[in-house]
Enzyme design. Sequence first.
Site, PDB file in Angstrom:
ATOM      1  N   CYS A  53       0.683  -1.273  -0.063  1.00  0.00           N
ATOM      2  CA  CYS A  53      -0.113  -0.086  -0.076  1.00  0.00           C
ATOM      3  C   CYS A  53       0.661   1.344   0.057  1.00  0.00           C
ATOM      4  O   CYS A  53       0.562   2.269  -0.991  1.00  0.00           O
ATOM      5  CB  CYS A  53      -1.156  -0.040   1.274  1.00  0.00           C
ATOM      6  SG  CYS A  53      -0.090  -0.055   2.849  1.00  0.00           S
ATOM      7  N   HIS A 104      -2.660   0.761   6.636  1.00  0.00           N
ATOM      8  CA  HIS A 104      -3.147   0.681   5.306  1.00  0.00           C
ATOM      9  C   HIS A 104      -3.264   2.357   4.905  1.00  0.00           C
ATOM     10  O   HIS A 104      -3.802   2.926   5.460  1.00  0.00           O
ATOM     11  CB  HIS A 104      -4.362  -0.124   4.900  1.00  0.00           C
ATOM     12  CG  HIS A 104      -4.590  -0.364   3.589  1.00  0.00           C
ATOM     13  ND1 HIS A 104      -3.787  -1.152   2.727  1.00  0.00           N
ATOM     14  CD2 HIS A 104      -5.717  -0.042   2.945  1.00  0.00           C
ATOM     15  CE1 HIS A 104      -4.231  -1.090   1.470  1.00  0.00           C
ATOM     16  NE2 HIS A 104      -5.330  -0.462   1.348  1.00  0.00           N
ATOM     17  N   HIS A 116      -5.801   1.825  -4.246  1.00  0.00           N
ATOM     18  CA  HIS A 116      -4.851   1.359  -3.287  1.00  0.00           C
ATOM     19  C   HIS A 116      -4.326  -0.054  -3.709  1.00  0.00           C
ATOM     20  O   HIS A 116      -4.785  -0.526  -4.557  1.00  0.00           O
ATOM     21  CB  HIS A 116      -5.447   1.222  -1.983  1.00  0.00           C
ATOM     22  CG  HIS A 116      -6.579   0.355  -1.815  1.00  0.00           C
ATOM     23  ND1 HIS A 116      -6.879  -0.886  -0.791  1.00  0.00           N
ATOM     24  CD2 HIS A 116      -8.005   0.538  -2.430  1.00  0.00           C
ATOM     25  CE1 HIS A 116      -8.209  -1.066  -1.047  1.00  0.00           C
ATOM     26  NE2 HIS A 116      -8.784  -0.521  -2.156  1.00  0.00           N
TER      27      HIS A 116
END
Length: 159
Positions: A53, A104, A116
Amino acid sequence: MRKKFSAIVAGLALLLAFQVGSASAESELDTQVSKLIGIDYSYGGTTTSGFDCSGFTSYVFKKLGMTLPHSSGQQYKLGDKVAKEELRAGDLVFFNTSGSGVSHVGVYVGDNKFAHAASKGVTISDLDEKYYAKRYLGARRVMSDETFEKVTSDSAAVM
């Protein structure tokens, strides 16, 4: 067969990205994100061979002329806090997916959606999807107004 499937996925991703709304379809931000949709997830990955990420967000922002650390926790410390209702394309959105704080990160692309590197690869998700809505921690604005105008206008130069 895999290349054909990848081409179909990339084509569908482009259609989705062009419908996103906040950053115009021809913007540099959309162009950079669209090129990466479908690339596999790879823990620690920072290249088009595979992304995690924060590797994904770092890569996108590098293409836009900005440097971000390769850590969602470090990225969370950058820029200014942004309320969810004030999000604009290019803001970083953060989630607690591990149960222990920031774990994240994605790039907000408009219309309540963010790009993402998820376990299934680089994708676009909705902030209201149950999984992400439950784990949303906040957002940070790391782009100046000038950079925002440059990379989200439809007249931006494509890299």
